[in-house]
Design a protein around this motif. Structure first.
Motif, PDB file in Angstrom:
ATOM      1  N   TRP A  49       0.856  -1.185   0.000  1.00  0.00           N
ATOM      2  CA  TRP A  49       0.000   0.000   0.000  1.00  0.00           C
ATOM      3  C   TRP A  49       0.890   1.232   0.000  1.00  0.00           C
ATOM      4  N   TYR A  50       0.472   2.216  -0.799  1.00  0.00           N
ATOM      5  CA  TYR A  50       1.170   3.502  -0.815  1.00  0.00           C
ATOM      6  C   TYR A  50       0.101   4.580  -0.651  1.00  0.00           C
ATOM      7  N   PHE A  51       0.336   5.503   0.261  1.00  0.00           N
ATOM      8  CA  PHE A  51      -0.643   6.554   0.515  1.00  0.00           C
ATOM      9  C   PHE A  51       0.068   7.747   1.138  1.00  0.00           C
ATOM     10  N   SER A  52      -0.701   8.812   1.299  1.00  0.00           N
ATOM     11  CA  SER A  52      -0.204  10.013   1.973  1.00  0.00           C
ATOM     12  C   SER A  52      -1.011  10.224   3.237  1.00  0.00           C
ATOM     13  N   LEU A  53      -0.375  10.811   4.233  1.00  0.00           N
ATOM     14  CA  LEU A  53      -1.035  11.178   5.487  1.00  0.00           C
ATOM     15  C   LEU A  53      -0.876  12.695   5.614  1.00  0.00           C
ATOM     16  N   LYS A  54      -1.987  13.401   5.799  1.00  0.00           N
ATOM     17  CA  LYS A  54      -1.917  14.850   5.772  1.00  0.00           C
ATOM     18  C   LYS A  54      -2.763  15.452   6.871  1.00  0.00           C
ATOM     19  N   ASP A  55      -2.430  16.684   7.178  1.00  0.00           N
ATOM     20  CA  ASP A  55      -3.285  17.504   8.024  1.00  0.00           C
ATOM     21  C   ASP A  55      -3.525  18.804   7.274  1.00  0.00           C
ATOM     22  N   GLN A  56      -3.912  19.874   7.952  1.00  0.00           N
ATOM     23  CA  GLN A  56      -4.290  21.103   7.268  1.00  0.00           C
ATOM     24  C   GLN A  56      -3.090  21.818   6.646  1.00  0.00           C
ATOM     25  N   ARG A  57      -1.848  21.543   7.132  1.00  0.00           N
ATOM     26  CA  ARG A  57      -0.707  22.320   6.660  1.00  0.00           C
ATOM     27  C   ARG A  57       0.367  21.500   5.963  1.00  0.00           C
ATOM     28  N   ALA A  58       0.362  20.155   6.108  1.00  0.00           N
ATOM     29  CA  ALA A  58       1.450  19.360   5.518  1.00  0.00           C
ATOM     30  C   ALA A  58       0.971  17.952   5.238  1.00  0.00           C
ATOM     31  N   GLN A  59       1.816  17.237   4.518  1.00  0.00           N
ATOM     32  CA  GLN A  59       1.542  15.832   4.249  1.00  0.00           C
ATOM     33  C   GLN A  59       2.857  15.070   4.181  1.00  0.00           C
ATOM     34  N   VAL A  60       2.780  13.746   4.339  1.00  0.00           N
ATOM     35  CA  VAL A  60       3.959  12.893   4.286  1.00  0.00           C
ATOM     36  C   VAL A  60       3.585  11.627   3.545  1.00  0.00           C
ATOM     37  N   ARG A  61       4.541  11.127   2.717  1.00  0.00           N
ATOM     38  CA  ARG A  61       4.300   9.900   1.976  1.00  0.00           C
ATOM     39  C   ARG A  61       4.475   8.704   2.916  1.00  0.00           C
ATOM     40  N   CYS A  62       3.697   7.651   2.677  1.00  0.00           N
ATOM     41  CA  CYS A  62       3.762   6.434   3.511  1.00  0.00           C
ATOM     42  C   CYS A  62       3.759   5.206   2.614  1.00  0.00           C
ATOM     43  N   ALA A  63       4.452   4.171   3.090  1.00  0.00           N
ATOM     44  CA  ALA A  63       4.464   2.870   2.406  1.00  0.00           C
ATOM     45  C   ALA A  63       4.203   1.792   3.445  1.00  0.00           C
ATOM     46  N   MET A  64       3.248   0.912   3.171  1.00  0.00           N
ATOM     47  CA  MET A  64       2.921  -0.196   4.068  1.00  0.00           C
ATOM     48  C   MET A  64       3.004  -1.483   3.263  1.00  0.00           C
ATOM     49  N   PHE A  65       4.034  -2.270   3.541  1.00  0.00           N
ATOM     50  CA  PHE A  65       4.287  -3.451   2.736  1.00  0.00           C
ATOM     51  C   PHE A  65       3.323  -4.576   3.086  1.00  0.00           C
ATOM     52  N   ARG A  66       3.231  -5.546   2.176  1.00  0.00           N
ATOM     53  CA  ARG A  66       2.212  -6.591   2.264  1.00  0.00           C
ATOM     54  C   ARG A  66       2.280  -7.370   3.575  1.00  0.00           C
ATOM     55  N   GLY A  67       3.463  -7.636   4.089  1.00  0.00           N
ATOM     56  CA  GLY A  67       3.571  -8.415   5.329  1.00  0.00           C
ATOM     57  C   GLY A  67       2.895  -7.759   6.510  1.00  0.00           C
ATOM     58  N   PHE A  68       2.732  -6.406   6.450  1.00  0.00           N
ATOM     59  CA  PHE A  68       2.087  -5.687   7.546  1.00  0.00           C
ATOM     60  C   PHE A  68       0.622  -5.384   7.235  1.00  0.00           C
ATOM     61  N   ASN A  69       0.292  -5.048   5.992  1.00  0.00           N
ATOM     62  CA  ASN A  69      -1.097  -4.670   5.723  1.00  0.00           C
ATOM     63  C   ASN A  69      -2.040  -5.859   5.666  1.00  0.00           C
ATOM     64  N   GLN A  70      -1.490  -7.086   5.582  1.00  0.00           N
ATOM     65  CA  GLN A  70      -2.370  -8.263   5.614  1.00  0.00           C
ATOM     66  C   GLN A  70      -3.057  -8.419   6.971  1.00  0.00           C
ATOM     67  N   ARG A  71      -2.544  -7.771   7.982  1.00  0.00           N
ATOM     68  CA  ARG A  71      -3.161  -7.869   9.314  1.00  0.00           C
ATOM     69  C   ARG A  71      -4.380  -6.944   9.449  1.00  0.00           C
ATOM     70  N   ILE A  72      -4.521  -6.023   8.532  1.00  0.00           N
ATOM     71  CA  ILE A  72      -5.630  -5.070   8.612  1.00  0.00           C
ATOM     72  C   ILE A  72      -6.893  -5.744   8.092  1.00  0.00           C
ATOM     73  N   ARG A  73      -7.925  -5.801   8.937  1.00  0.00           N
ATOM     74  CA  ARG A  73      -9.151  -6.499   8.558  1.00  0.00           C
ATOM     75  C   ARG A  73      -9.993  -5.682   7.563  1.00  0.00           C
ATOM     76  N   GLU A  74     -10.017  -4.357   7.730  1.00  0.00           N
ATOM     77  CA  GLU A  74     -10.803  -3.498   6.853  1.00  0.00           C
ATOM     78  C   GLU A  74      -9.854  -2.539   6.134  1.00  0.00           C
ATOM     79  N   ILE A  75      -9.923  -2.533   4.811  1.00  0.00           N
ATOM     80  CA  ILE A  75      -9.047  -1.660   4.028  1.00  0.00           C
ATOM     81  C   ILE A  75      -9.508  -0.208   4.210  1.00  0.00           C
TER      82      ILE A  75
END
Length: 469
Positions: free
Chosen positions: A68-94
């Motif tokens: 998974w690749y996504f950005s996390l942002k607030d009202q003034r900034a954002q940061v790129r994020c990467a969540m590899f398959r070995g970790f995101n498989q634990r998430i029950r709801e996408i």
């Protein structure tokens, strides 16, 4: 800002440097872009071990690689994020665009593009922060009380006699447990203690089911759990009353709540934690095929050992039989020895009788020579002779004694004071019966007594005349 770590290319002075003995200037060393990005990544990863970040999720992409690749942002900034398959498989709801989430990860740099990013290891809705804090606070408090200590955990029986299950009667957990038990060891009886496993009433219902299992006193191991769900769904297994009921349960307990990635307070308190209900059934039940194989192997080893023992005993019996003599030979030897003893005994008796007869003859001869009638006559004669001698000795002794007595009487009479008194003399004594030998010892008026030949006379001294020398 102080920067530590590799800084090659940044710490050179900016003035022109000259080679020794040369008029040519020394050019400063330049980093490649790859080297710069690599050093920057190392600097970021060494400065930020892990970080929790909260913000709005955007620009989510999920390529075929499963990352998974996504950005996390607030009202003034954002940061790129990467969540590899070995970790995101634990998430029950996408998650979806616009969700407020909390992530935990390592700050890093994607060297190929020089993008600052976070390598995400955990993602959860932002609203779960309060529940997580409550979870951590209760976990720390119960751990401090010793409810998680290894030494208080009871051993799980290797071969359970009866299995109890505390779960929902309509959930997938009981179906999975019964399926595994039916496959592995269908002979073990199972008792279901039904309970709610979700919602506000679930906490009290789980505690009541555990207490019913204790009162029933049948199961020697108790599975407590349910299938998967969200943190809110599983929250009843994070309640303090449930944790204390499990800790106080005298039956060995197995916690089997949710999926492998789900962790609850019940997992820490129970005597054994299983990642799933199916895994719990696997852990506590013996595999009948394994036991059958073990029994078959044991039976074969017993048969082999029995045959080996029979062969050894047969060999030993043959050795003993070879050493064993025919009892008839022993009886014949014993009979011969008995006859020999009988002959020796008879010969000894005859010799003893002959010896005794000879001795009796000698004694009879000696007895005849010392017969009582003869000895009585001889002794009677001796008695008569001794009587005559005794009588003569007595007569002589009496005659001698009479003569001695007459002589002594005459002598005694000659010196006796009584004889003197008979010639007219008297013995005068004072009152204290002291014989008066000197008239000077008396005084007029003293009482005296005069003993005569016949009787005595009492008198009083009237005068004292001293005698002449």
């Amino acid at each position: 800002m102080v920067i530590s770590g590799p800084t090659a290319g940044f710490d050179k002075p900016r003035e022109t440097m000259m080679y020794p003995d040369s008029s040519q200037p020394l050019r400063p060393h330049a980093l490649t872009v790859s080297e710069l990005n690599r050093q920057a990544r190392h600097l970021l990863e060494s400065s930020f071990m892990q970080a929790w970040v909260e913000g709005e999720l955007s620009s989510l992409s999920r390529p075929s690689s499963g990352h998974w690749y996504f950005s996390l942002k607030d009202q003034r900034a954002q940061v790129r994020c990467a969540m590899f398959r070995g970790f995101n498989q634990r998430i029950r709801e996408i998650p979806k665009e616009g969700d407020q989430v909390r992530i935990r990860g390592k700050v890093s740099l994607y060297e190929n593009r020089g993008d600052f990013q976070i390598i995400v290891e955990h993602l959860e809705p932002a609203g779960l922060g309060a529940l997580q804090q409550a979870f951590e606070a209760l976990k720390a408090r119960l751990e401090a009380e010793g409810l998680f200590a290894v030494e208080r955990k009871k051993p799980i029986p290797e071969m359970p006699r009866h299995i109890g299950v505390v779960t929902s009667p309509t959930g997938a957990a009981i179906h999975d447990i019964l399926t595994v038990l039916g496959r592995r060891c269908p002979g073990i009886p199972v008792t279901l203690y039904p309970t709610a496993v979700q919602g506000q009433a679930a906490t009290a219902s789980i505690v009541d089911a555990i207490n019913r299992a204790v009162r029933h006193d049948q199961a020697d191991v108790l599975i407590i759990g349910r299938g998967g769900g969200s943190l809110e769904d599983l929250w009843c297994f994070n309640e303090e009353t449930v944790a204390r009921a499990i800790a106080a349960c005298p039956i060995a307990t197995v916690s089997a709540v949710g999926h492998e990635v789900d962790v609850t307070i019940a997992d820490f308190v129970a005597d054994l934690r299983a990642p799933t209900p199916s895994a719990a059934a696997e852990k506590i039940s013996p595999d009948q095929s394994t036991w059958i194989a073990r029994l078959t192997d044991t039976r074969q080893r017993l048969v082999s050992a029995a045959r080996r023992n029979l062969r050894q005993q047969d060999t030993r019996l043959g050795q003993i039989a070879a050493r064993l003599r025919d009892p008839r030979h022993q009886l014949q030897e014993k009979a011969q020895r008995l006859d020999d003893v009988e002959l020796r005994f008879r010969h000894a008796i005859r010799q003893r009788l002959a010896t005794e007869q000879t001795r009796n003859s000698h004694l009879a001869q000696r007895l005849m020579s010392h017969r009582p009638s003869r000895q009585i006559g001889e002794q009677s004669l001796k008695v008569e002779q001794l009587g005559e001698r005794l009588q003569a000795s007595l007569n002589r002794r009496l005659e001698t004694g009479n003569q001695q007595l007459d002589t002594a009487a005459r002598t005694l009479n000659a010196v006796s004071p009584l004889a003197t008194l008979g010639r007219g003399y008297a013995i005068v004594s004072s009152d204290d019966q002291t014989v008066v030998r000197d008239p000077a010892t008396l005084a007029p008026g003293d009482r005296i007594r005069a003993r005569l030949a016949k009787g005595s006379v009492d008198a009083t001294v009237s005068s004292v005349a001293p005698g002449a020398d």
